[in-house]
Enzyme design. Sequence first.
Site, PDB file in Angstrom:
ATOM      1  N   LYS A   1      11.748 -10.328   8.625  1.00 46.22           N
ATOM      2  CA  LYS A   1      10.373  -9.982   8.811  1.00 46.22           C
ATOM      3  C   LYS A   1       9.411 -10.318   9.825  1.00 46.22           C
ATOM      4  CE  LYS A   1       7.085  -8.071   5.209  1.00 46.22           C
ATOM      5  NZ  LYS A   1       6.743  -8.787   4.021  1.00 46.22           N
TER       6      LYS A   1
ATOM      7  N   SER B   1       7.851  -6.640  -2.383  1.00 48.06           N
ATOM      8  CA  SER B   1       8.373  -6.350  -1.046  1.00 48.06           C
ATOM      9  C   SER B   1       9.295  -6.493  -0.750  1.00 48.06           C
ATOM     10  CB  SER B   1       6.802  -6.706  -0.033  1.00 48.06           C
ATOM     11  OG  SER B   1       5.471  -5.954  -0.225  1.00 48.06           O
TER      12      SER B   1
ATOM     13  N   SER C   1       6.245  -3.607   1.331  1.00 49.48           N
ATOM     14  CA  SER C   1       5.814  -3.768   2.683  1.00 49.48           C
ATOM     15  C   SER C   1       7.442  -4.095   3.402  1.00 49.48           C
ATOM     16  CB  SER C   1       5.342  -4.881   2.930  1.00 49.48           C
ATOM     17  OG  SER C   1       5.411  -6.110   2.532  1.00 49.48           O
TER      18      SER C   1
HETATM   19  N1  GLN Z   1       2.699  -2.776  -1.920  1.00 48.00           N
HETATM   20  C1  GLN Z   1       2.702  -4.208  -2.492  1.00 48.00           C
HETATM   21  C2  GLN Z   1       1.214  -3.834  -2.541  1.00 48.00           C
HETATM   22  O1  GLN Z   1       0.700  -3.114  -1.931  1.00 48.00           O
HETATM   23  C3  GLN Z   1       2.918  -5.512  -2.912  1.00 48.00           C
HETATM   24  C4  GLN Z   1       3.119  -5.722  -1.414  1.00 48.00           C
HETATM   25  C5  GLN Z   1       4.146  -7.122  -1.403  1.00 48.00           C
HETATM   26  O2  GLN Z   1       4.596  -7.235  -1.576  1.00 48.00           O
HETATM   27  N2  GLN Z   1       3.632  -7.853   0.276  1.00 48.00           N
HETATM   28  O3  GLN Z   1       0.574  -5.418  -1.946  1.00 48.00           O
END
Ligand code: GLN
Length: 499
Positions: free
Chosen positions: A79, A178, A154
Amino acid sequence: MKNPFFSSLADFAQGRDERRFTIEEVTRYFLSCTEALNPSMNVCLSINSNAVNRARQLDARLARNGAESPFYGYPVMLKDNLEMEGVPTTCASKILSGYVSRRTSTAVSRLLSRGVVVLGKTNLDEFAMGSSTENSAFGPTRNPWNPARVPGGSSGGSAAAVAAGLAPLSLGSDTGGSIRQPAAFCGVLGVKPTYGRISRAGLVAFSSSLDQIGPFAGTASDALEALVAMSGKDPLDMTTADRDPSEMHADFRVTEVDGLRVGIPEELFGEGLDPSIRDRLRELRDSLSGSGSREVPITLPHSRYGINVYYLLATSEASSNLSRFDGVRYGFRAKNPADLRAMYEETRDQGFGDEVKRRILLGTFALSAGYQEAFYRKARKVQSLIRRDFLQAFEGCDLILTPTSPTPPFAFGEKTGDPLSMYLSDVYTITANLAGLPALSVPVGVDFQGLPVGAHLIGPPWSEGRLLKVADRIAEFYPMPLPEVHAGHLPGHRDGGLR
Ligand code: GLN
């Protein structure tokens, strides 16, 4: 993980040692698949220009010394919020354009020291903020099961890479879901370890008290090996625990589904859950019971505050973490500012996307004098109640089963206009971060539209080995078909590689 060379990490290691293929061949194969699919799928933000070179060096050393690790020569994608020296790190943000990392994250360097080949860096929501990869400054990634749908987020690029056969293993980060939510959306296995299991050094920080690095893989034992390789105390991250990573091997070996107590929080299987997901989970519950496990009704009364608590704490920490992007130290700087203050303001205004700005504003507000007591501190208190609920529940069960996501993968644009509905994507995953617990998503087949469904397992602290063993059994119930977009469908794809 269909590819012409191997079916798992162990199979790769055997094939490599028997010289059925070279590391260079394998590396070139995955790079050529990525080259073919990336223009339409937007999985990778950059390709590692040194990958083939490294593969050749590894082949040469293999001929002389043999390989010490199964990972020797194994292809991996990262990532693009994980740092690797000499390679760009963008966090899918304009504000990091031109930034080249000067260090390698501990998790990545532990894999590199075992010989992995990094193929490239994958797309994400800007600074890991989002649930669909639509917040990337470089455009969204497409879901291999249906390119009109989001891959989740994400870590959408890392999940899609494994799903589409562009890499057998990838790394993501999980702050509120994410890794697990995109794993569910892309029909692969994704693991968020216990907080403190894997060093966060070299992971660009979003919400430091919640962030953890973890793997996407095709099989539970591959994910297990990746976790073991990356885990352990790190002087560069004082929140890492001094635990022996091999405890995960031991737990994996001894765990049996027969006799397992599976906690079911009935309140999370009710309203708001898509019926097709509820049906798949129902089948899974029956299969597990058929294998000798026993359902235990549990309750997690404070979980319903999870989203509220998360968006106070995560935005507060993000507002502080993101203050370092000031136009001086990293990447992008606005052109021709009138003075120093204008330089900061214009750099941040032009460099950050809307969602990141929204979070910085929310977090700055929550931490401001006068509101801290009402919001931030209250959220911390409710966080401890959420954690206490879990620890109490684990007195009567070995793990907890929930859906990973309330909905199947949604269409592009469906939720971008309504941040709150996007935030609800993580109702089931967020509490594991708030409580610091290990959790994973494992595929449990597809719904009536052919879209993958994930089951979510949460365990007590340090129970990754147990969770993965159960995921391994679940995977036996659900052989997954290949998604619509997969390297295996490419023209010229034959056993032995692309022609
Ligand atoms: N979807 C969640 C957010 O927008 C989690 C994101 C993540 O785990 N980095 O913060």
